[in-house]
Design an enzyme around this catalytic site. Structure first.
Site, short mmCIF file in Angstrom:
data_model
loop_
_atom_site.label_atom_id
_atom_site.label_comp_id
_atom_site.label_asym_id
_atom_site.label_seq_id
_atom_site.Cartn_x
_atom_site.Cartn_y
_atom_site.Cartn_z
N SER A 118 0.82 -1.23 -0.06
CA SER A 118 0.02 0.06 0.04
C SER A 118 0.93 1.37 -0.03
CB SER A 118 -0.98 -0.10 1.17
OG SER A 118 -1.90 0.86 1.09
N HIS B 263 -8.00 -4.94 -0.54
CA HIS B 263 -6.64 -4.26 -0.29
C HIS B 263 -5.65 -5.04 0.41
CE1 HIS B 263 -3.98 -0.97 -0.21
NE2 HIS B 263 -3.97 -0.80 0.88
#
Length: 689
Positions: free
Chosen positions: A539, A654
């Site tokens: 991320s 995610h």
């Protein structure tokens, strides 16, 4: 940073890879997945690491963490027989036994089969005080967007004509058994704008009553399109019930209000402060210096006010915590009569307890030394009950339970997944370019003084990386002869808010300089060499890896870049990207693009640079960080003649994995890549060979 000619923004030849489910884009994904799988999944070592990781994730001996809601303790559990999980509950007496009796409420695997949907559990919210209804969030494939349904706990069934929301990034919370606050897609609003902010989150909050169509819900608050999000919630504390609304103007700043009889009462705390209201106390943690009641209070302090008096303008307050250059406040929680603080001193946790009526320090017994401690749950409306977690890099987690007025004791422990008897942990400090001391931890076997090293980092959004049990890394890397390193770089919150705020926007370069300084320090201490040093991050940490590749390529032999941000010229236009402009800046502002362009990896790829070995991974179903970032990075690298391994999971959101099997596969893929690159020369009984 290295002296590189930064490319100017150009017509992007790989925009088509931003079409998440486009046929051409998915053909590209499949064509890139297969060579990576062929190369990295065929060895016995990969299979041992995959099955070993799955054992860590699915063993029945791990702690079933719980949250109290009324008389029951609730848990969500995945194992081999239930890869998508069981939502279940038990009593405290049963939980404390060696074999708790669990009452299964929802079997997600059975639900998937019955409905033909790839449901992934996304959470449950119970109504207070009866706890007989729950709002259940289910995600398709692990995305942030969820479907919300109402569940009847006594009946063990979905509520016919209950509260029900289609797939969206909705906000929903209980007011009472028959009323909720909701933010979702209400269509176009009277001001001519839609229901969503430019970041893709709700900008309208409504009060929705059971038995009515959502179109009849009453608007209580509307934000601006350029806000990150808005929301409303109800504090159910007996005797102190209050309604609140908030408007997040960016990722770190918000306007906060109490909603009383239809009137918005502004809670005039600094917009970047964290605050909470408990009974008649308002506690505030400012993220920047705050002059209050004529005194300047430092960022990261904890201050307590009389809440009704504060609303009248009185700023008299108690100082509950003051940070110093080594110590910061990480968390706090109220029990019925106590305030429990978690602080960090050079990244080591400490627990402090205050009497919540007098603010005098009190004692608590049973806290282990030399462990990272965290507050898991409290029950402030009814008792001083507290649940704490304790672990370290080499000590498996222990769950502590007790009373904040007296003490805690262990009630559950996880098994050890690797032999830590020969593993040592050390803390060092590297000197960054501006002279700042950057702490980092090194974990290794005591017979390994130098060798392949894996450096992990994040450096953003005030997230602190504290010592915790490294079951997967310990088994797949350290016991095999690898050296594992965690860098506590700026951008995190290890030393309070300023450790983060100085690295926002134009200060972003500090994150990368800090990480590079740790890499250099590892080499200068003889712990590893540049050729045998790898780094990993996901991320925002994936952006960190992209910057290391394109701005510091000579410092590393390999990089694992997971669910990354890469194209910082367009990040604010993709999915939730607009919500992060307070962290990185606005690329459409020429002044801010000038500093973003200094590190944006996508624009800095060059043919003439020798890059480290690269593994880039993402998820098709990630609806937070767009998979186009990873796809385009790989395409650009290949266009300029560089080899890169790529893998994209079709599920997982995610986090990159929708179940334990996918998570184990993803972990083994990364470690196999690392052993084949920086770990290729390691020898010994637990060798990387």
């Amino acid at each position: 940073m290295n002296d590189v000619n930064v490319a100017t923004p150009m017509n992007d030849p790989y925009l088509w890879l931003e079409d998440v489910d486009g046929e051409q884009a998915l053909d590209w994904v499949r064509a890139h997945n297969q060579p990576t799988l062929d190369e990295l999944t065929s060895s016995e070592r990969f299979e041992r690491m995959r099955t070993g990781t799955l054992e860590v994730l699915e063993t029945d001996d791990r702690i079933p963490y719980v949250r109290r809601r009324g008389e029951f303790l609730y848990n969500f559990w995945r194992d081999t027989a239930h890869p998508y999980g069981l939502w279940r509950r038990t009593t405290l007496d049963s939980y404390r036994s060696d074999a708790p009796e669990w009452d299964v409420l929802i079997d997600v695997d059975a639900l998937r089969e019955a409905e033909g949907e790839n449901w992934v559990w996304a959470g449950a919210s119970l109504n207070r005080p009866d706890f007989d209804r729950a709002l259940i969030s289910l995600s398709r494939g692990g995305a942030d967007a969820t479907v919300v349904r109402e569940f009847d706990l006594p009946a063990r069934d979905w509520v016919a004509d209950g509260f029900d929301l289609p797939e969206n990034k909705s906000h929903v919370s209980w007011i009472d058994r028959d009323t909720v606050y909701v933010g979702t897609d209400f269509g176009e609003q009277p001001d001519g704008h839609g229901s969503w902010t430019s970041s893709g989150y709700p900008r309208v909050a409504k009060r929705w009553t059971r038995g009515t169509d959502i179109s009849e819900a009453v608007t209580v608050f509307t934000g601006d399109v350029d806000d990150v999000t808005i929301g409303a919630f109800f504090d159910t504390t007996p005797g102190y019930a209050r309604h609140f609304v908030y408007r997040a103007t960016d990722f770190y700043n918000a306007e906060n209000y109490e909603l009383r009889d239809g009137e918005l009462i502004h809670i005039e705390v600094p917009s970047d402060a964290d605050y909470s209201v408990r009974h008649d106390f308002l506690t505030v943690t400012p993220k920047s210096e705050w002059t209050v009641d004529g005194v300047q209070r430092p960022a990261g302090s904890l201050l307590a006010f009389d809440y009704p008096a504060f609303l009248r303008g009185d700023r008299t307050h108690h100082v509950l915590f003051v940070p110093d250059e080594h110590t910061s406040l990480q968390d706090y929680a109220y029990t019925a009569t106590r305030l429990v603080l978690v602080t960090l001193h050079d990244v080591a946790t400490r627990i402090q307890v205050l009497d919540a009526r007098t603010w005098e320090p009190t004692s608590i017994t049973g806290l282990p030394e030399f462990s990272t401690l965290g507050i898991l749950d409290v029950d402030p409306d009814d008792s001083d009950e507290i649940w704490l977690s304790a672990s370290s890099f080499t000590e498996a987690p222990t769950l502590l339970h007790g009373d904040a007025t007296t003490g805690v004791e262990p009630v559950k422990s996880s098994p050890e997944f690797f032999d830590a008897s020969t593993v040592v942990t050390e803390q060092f400090f590297a000197t960054s370019d501006d002279g700042t001391q950057i702490p980092y931890f090194v974990m290794r076997r005591d017979d390994v003084t130098s060798g392949p090293a894996l450096l992990y980092g994040y450096g953003g959004f005030e997230n602190s990386l504290t010592p915790g049990y490294l079951a997967v890394s310990g088994r797949n890397w350290v016991t095999r002869g690898g050296i594992y390193v965690i860098a506590n770089i700026r951008g995190g919150g290890e030393y309070g808010p300023s450790w983060h705020t100085q690295a926002q926007k134009a200060g972003r370069h500090l994150v990368y300089e800090d990480f590079a300084s740790v890499a250099r320090d590892l080499v200068s201490r003889g712990i590893t060499t540049a050729e045998r040093l790898a780094a990993q991050g996901g991320s925002n940490g994936g952006l960190l890896m992209g910057v290391m590749a394109t701005s510091y390529p000579d410092l590393f032999g390999a990089l694992v870049c997971q669910v990354p941000l890469i194209d910082m010229r367009r990040y604010h236009l993709l999915l939730a990207g607009a919500s992060w402009m307070a962290e990185y800046g606005d690329p459409d502002d020429p002044e801010e693009w000038s500093f973003i362009s200094e590190y944006s990896p996508y624009q800095r790829v060059q043919a003439a640079v020798d890059y480290p070995e690269l593994l880039v991974t993402t998820s098709t179903r990630d609806d937070r960080v767009h998979p186009g970032h990873a796809r385009k990075f790989v395409a650009r690298l290949e266009e300029t003649g560089h080899r890169v391994r790529y893998f994209e999971n079709i599920e997982g959101g995610h986090g990159g994995a929708a179940d334990n099997k996918q998570a184990a596969f993803k972990a083994a893929l990364a470690y196999e890549f690392l052993w084949r690159t920086v770990g290729r020369e390691t020898v010994g009984p637990e060798s990387g060979r």
